[in-house]
Design an enzyme around this catalytic site. Sequence first.
Site, PDB file in Angstrom:
ATOM      1  N   GLY A  15      -3.435   8.574  19.296  1.00 21.66           N
ATOM      2  CA  GLY A  15      -3.977   7.225  19.496  1.00 21.66           C
ATOM      3  C   GLY A  15      -3.883   6.763  20.936  1.00 21.66           C
ATOM      4  CB  THR A  92       4.786  18.744   5.777  1.00 21.97           C
ATOM      5  OG1 THR A  92       3.927  19.391   6.715  1.00 21.97           O
ATOM      6  CG2 THR A  92       4.852  19.572   4.505  1.00 21.97           C
ATOM      7  CB  CYS A 277      -1.244  20.235  14.867  1.00 22.47           C
ATOM      8  SG  CYS A 277      -1.367  18.568  15.519  1.00 22.47           S
TER       9      CYS A 277
HETATM   10  P1  NAD Z   1       2.635  10.256  16.156  1.00 18.56           P
HETATM   11  O1  NAD Z   1       3.750  10.377  15.196  1.00 18.56           O
HETATM   12  O2  NAD Z   1       2.871  10.564  17.590  1.00 18.56           O
HETATM   13  O3  NAD Z   1       2.021   8.769  16.105  1.00 18.56           O
HETATM   14  C1  NAD Z   1       1.709   8.106  14.945  1.00 18.56           C
HETATM   15  C2  NAD Z   1       2.041   6.635  15.138  1.00 18.56           C
HETATM   16  O4  NAD Z   1       1.537   5.916  14.013  1.00 18.56           O
HETATM   17  C3  NAD Z   1       3.533   6.323  15.206  1.00 18.56           C
HETATM   18  O5  NAD Z   1       3.822   5.670  16.426  1.00 18.56           O
HETATM   19  C4  NAD Z   1       3.794   5.416  13.998  1.00 18.56           C
HETATM   20  O6  NAD Z   1       4.757   4.403  14.264  1.00 18.56           O
HETATM   21  C5  NAD Z   1       2.423   4.823  13.779  1.00 18.56           C
HETATM   22  N1  NAD Z   1       2.193   4.325  12.424  1.00 18.56           N
HETATM   23  C6  NAD Z   1       2.367   4.947  11.234  1.00 18.56           C
HETATM   24  N2  NAD Z   1       1.994   4.153  10.225  1.00 18.56           N
HETATM   25  C7  NAD Z   1       1.567   2.994  10.767  1.00 18.56           C
HETATM   26  C8  NAD Z   1       1.051   1.787  10.237  1.00 18.56           C
HETATM   27  N3  NAD Z   1       0.867   1.640   8.931  1.00 18.56           N
HETATM   28  N4  NAD Z   1       0.751   0.787  11.096  1.00 18.56           N
HETATM   29  C9  NAD Z   1       0.907   0.940  12.431  1.00 18.56           C
HETATM   30  N5  NAD Z   1       1.379   2.063  12.989  1.00 18.56           N
HETATM   31  C10 NAD Z   1       1.703   3.081  12.173  1.00 18.56           C
HETATM   32  O7  NAD Z   1       1.462  11.183  15.591  1.00 18.56           O
HETATM   33  P2  NAD Z   1       0.338  11.950  16.439  1.00 18.56           P
HETATM   34  O8  NAD Z   1       0.895  13.206  17.002  1.00 18.56           O
HETATM   35  O9  NAD Z   1      -0.351  10.980  17.315  1.00 18.56           O
HETATM   36  O10 NAD Z   1      -0.657  12.386  15.266  1.00 18.56           O
HETATM   37  C11 NAD Z   1      -1.468  11.444  14.598  1.00 18.56           C
HETATM   38  C12 NAD Z   1      -2.474  12.188  13.749  1.00 18.56           C
HETATM   39  O11 NAD Z   1      -3.338  12.970  14.596  1.00 18.56           O
HETATM   40  C13 NAD Z   1      -1.872  13.189  12.761  1.00 18.56           C
HETATM   41  O12 NAD Z   1      -2.647  13.210  11.607  1.00 18.56           O
HETATM   42  C14 NAD Z   1      -1.991  14.523  13.491  1.00 18.56           C
HETATM   43  O13 NAD Z   1      -2.071  15.613  12.609  1.00 18.56           O
HETATM   44  C15 NAD Z   1      -3.305  14.358  14.223  1.00 18.56           C
HETATM   45  N6  NAD Z   1      -3.440  15.147  15.451  1.00 18.56           N
HETATM   46  C16 NAD Z   1      -2.392  15.277  16.318  1.00 18.56           C
HETATM   47  C17 NAD Z   1      -2.549  15.987  17.492  1.00 18.56           C
HETATM   48  C18 NAD Z   1      -1.410  16.161  18.459  1.00 18.56           C
HETATM   49  O14 NAD Z   1      -1.552  16.930  19.410  1.00 18.56           O
HETATM   50  N7  NAD Z   1      -0.291  15.492  18.298  1.00 18.56           N
HETATM   51  C19 NAD Z   1      -3.786  16.558  17.808  1.00 18.56           C
HETATM   52  C20 NAD Z   1      -4.848  16.381  16.917  1.00 18.56           C
HETATM   53  C21 NAD Z   1      -4.650  15.675  15.746  1.00 18.56           C
HETATM   54  C1  UDX Z   2      -3.140  22.297  18.694  1.00 18.15           C
HETATM   55  C2  UDX Z   2      -4.642  22.603  18.846  1.00 18.15           C
HETATM   56  O1  UDX Z   2      -4.824  23.501  19.938  1.00 18.15           O
HETATM   57  C3  UDX Z   2      -5.429  21.330  19.082  1.00 18.15           C
HETATM   58  O2  UDX Z   2      -6.813  21.615  19.132  1.00 18.15           O
HETATM   59  C4  UDX Z   2      -5.148  20.377  17.930  1.00 18.15           C
HETATM   60  O3  UDX Z   2      -5.848  19.172  18.129  1.00 18.15           O
HETATM   61  C5  UDX Z   2      -3.655  20.100  17.805  1.00 18.15           C
HETATM   62  O4  UDX Z   2      -2.949  21.358  17.646  1.00 18.15           O
HETATM   63  P1  UDX Z   2      -1.157  21.748  20.369  1.00 18.15           P
HETATM   64  O5  UDX Z   2      -0.297  22.044  19.190  1.00 18.15           O
HETATM   65  O6  UDX Z   2      -0.945  20.486  21.108  1.00 18.15           O
HETATM   66  O7  UDX Z   2      -2.710  21.758  19.931  1.00 18.15           O
HETATM   67  O8  UDX Z   2      -1.029  22.931  21.443  1.00 18.15           O
HETATM   68  P2  UDX Z   2      -1.607  24.423  21.517  1.00 18.15           P
HETATM   69  O9  UDX Z   2      -1.997  24.666  22.902  1.00 18.15           O
HETATM   70  O10 UDX Z   2      -2.596  24.714  20.477  1.00 18.15           O
HETATM   71  O11 UDX Z   2      -0.296  25.310  21.246  1.00 18.15           O
HETATM   72  C6  UDX Z   2       0.326  25.340  19.980  1.00 18.15           C
HETATM   73  C7  UDX Z   2       1.453  26.367  20.001  1.00 18.15           C
HETATM   74  O12 UDX Z   2       0.940  27.697  20.095  1.00 18.15           O
HETATM   75  C8  UDX Z   2       2.409  26.208  21.194  1.00 18.15           C
HETATM   76  O13 UDX Z   2       3.724  26.429  20.764  1.00 18.15           O
HETATM   77  C9  UDX Z   2       1.963  27.300  22.148  1.00 18.15           C
HETATM   78  O14 UDX Z   2       2.984  27.727  22.994  1.00 18.15           O
HETATM   79  C10 UDX Z   2       1.565  28.398  21.160  1.00 18.15           C
HETATM   80  N1  UDX Z   2       0.591  29.356  21.703  1.00 18.15           N
HETATM   81  C11 UDX Z   2      -0.641  28.940  22.104  1.00 18.15           C
HETATM   82  C12 UDX Z   2       0.926  30.712  21.764  1.00 18.15           C
HETATM   83  O15 UDX Z   2       2.021  31.100  21.385  1.00 18.15           O
HETATM   84  N2  UDX Z   2      -0.004  31.604  22.236  1.00 18.15           N
HETATM   85  C13 UDX Z   2      -1.252  31.225  22.645  1.00 18.15           C
HETATM   86  O16 UDX Z   2      -2.039  32.095  23.045  1.00 18.15           O
HETATM   87  C14 UDX Z   2      -1.573  29.843  22.573  1.00 18.15           C
END
Ligand code: NAD
Ligand code: UDX
Length: 481
Positions: A15, A92, A277
């Site tokens: 976000g 999860t 993720c």
């Molecule tokens: P995060 O835990 O960093 O952030 C989520 C936030 O939502 C928290 O700050 C929490 O307090 C807030 N929240 C939860 N319920 C709420 C509510 N009812 N009202 C207001 N705030 C609320 O999570 P994230 O890493 O940003 O991931 C969010 C989603 O995006 C997940 O579904 C994740 O799988 C997906 N996603 C994450 C990544 C990544 O790289 N982290 C990439 C792509 C997709």
């Molecule tokens: C991943 C996806 O790449 C992204 O598109 C999605 O939105 C969120 O999940 P992220 O988990 O942030 O992103 O990082 P990523 O670069 O994918 O790496 C994930 C893990 O795989 C890390 O621990 C990284 O070190 C490992 N990795 C990545 C390897 O071990 N080998 C590789 O070749 C690439």
Amino acid sequence: MPIQKICCIGAGYVGGPTCSVIALKCPDIKVTVVDKSQERIDQWNSEKLPIYEPGLYDVVKQRRGENLFFSTDIDNAIKEADLIFISVNTPTKTFGNGKGRAADLKYVESAARMIAEVANSSKIVVEKSTVPVRAAESISNILTANTFNKPNVKFQILSNPEFLAEGTAINDLLYADRVLIGGEDSAEGHAAIEELCKVYERWLPRKNILTTNTWSSELSKLAANAFLAQRISSINSLSAVCETTGADVSEVARAVGWDSRIGPKFLQASIGFGGSCFKKDILNLVYICEGLNLPEVAAYWQQVIDMNDYQKSRFSAKVIESLFNTVTDKRITLLGFAFKKDTGDTRESPAIDVAKTLLDEGAKLHVYDPKVEHSQILEDLTHPQVTEEPEHVRKSLTIHSDPYEATAGTHAIVLCTEWDEFVSLDYQRIYEGMMKPAYVFDGRKILDHQKLQSIGFIVQTIGKRLSRNSPNRVWGSKAQI
Ligand code: NAD
Ligand code: UDX
């Protein structure tokens, strides 16, 4: 009417950066990022943001207070918005039906209920969180069931999964390969898709925006993460073969990836993938397949996770085996604790697994990471899922702010995260301060192994036998080759 006000529920890793970039590229749209955590919002409004992401602070600084706002006033932000992103966490499940596999949708549901409760005008509601297939249907049901008394309030639900990777989030958002938008196949659905397209089109070419039906969009996100993780598990499985045969996994990855049908990316053998993720989303996919009575498909994807667990435990076991089968009371330094470089995030970091094994075996652990907060490392390693003896962990763990301090007097260095700064450390100086024989276990394959060996280190890495190591220290090698 084009979108004028956006609300994003969830000020996390997705976000925060996503909406900061939208605010940067759409200065006429008011973007309000809300969260239920006051602490998180305070951090977003401070000089030290709650997440470390290269380039993020510059973007936030430019737009904060102009058209980018961080707030806990969720109701107001929902009320005034034309479009609402749901970017809450979908971890999860840790209890009940689907425990350890299914995605816990309680935060998504609570966001939907808040929208239903306070909305007094029609909204486009966008699933940004990663969710199971058909989650949009549940969101739609919650919204319509709770607004039956507001006939003028209508909702269109879109799926717009996020593909950013941590550490490169700003670049990924500014130059996205593709934006995926799924929606209902109806006139209203198409109109909502078009509105969201117009937001992204402010900085991305239209050809990078892919539109599908809602369920394809939801499933594509799980599929994309499963494919990426599968490549890592595939190369990691071959790293074990390399260590026993004399092949070099980097050479194999290069040769395989040279085929344009396969391509070179995501073939870097490692101690295993981490991050919030991959594991979660594949478990979710496995659970969905089981629910659809597709056990063979479920088993196929489960194997990607099993191979990752194997790689992590294979690495830890080899560290112990190399150190004469005992690490009790030995000082061992972990370089890197984040799940990858350029982030302070430790969720599912393989370093946690390695640290746990070494602590369980009685090692004295010294940890250094350039960006992870010390309190986070302590929290991770004393978590009930990691240890039943948090006191033992506290006594056995020292967290450092300096890599030279962390390595002084240590028996072995275990490199868990590929931070650039680890490549240019003064290893001669480090070697002189270490116990002998001095070991380096390079879990990321980033160091100059020949140079380390010439200094005097015994070096182990992933997927390669290093010739100057003694033969009984070849990883996983039972055969005499
Ligand atoms: P995060 O835990 O960093 O952030 C989520 C936030 O939502 C928290 O700050 C929490 O307090 C807030 N929240 C939860 N319920 C709420 C509510 N009812 N009202 C207001 N705030 C609320 O999570 P994230 O890493 O940003 O991931 C969010 C989603 O995006 C997940 O579904 C994740 O799988 C997906 N996603 C994450 C990544 C990544 O790289 N982290 C990439 C792509 C997709
Ligand atoms: C991943 C996806 O790449 C992204 O598109 C999605 O939105 C969120 O999940 P992220 O988990 O942030 O992103 O990082 P990523 O670069 O994918 O790496 C994930 C893990 O795989 C890390 O621990 C990284 O070190 C490992 N990795 C990545 C390897 O071990 N080998 C590789 O070749 C690439």
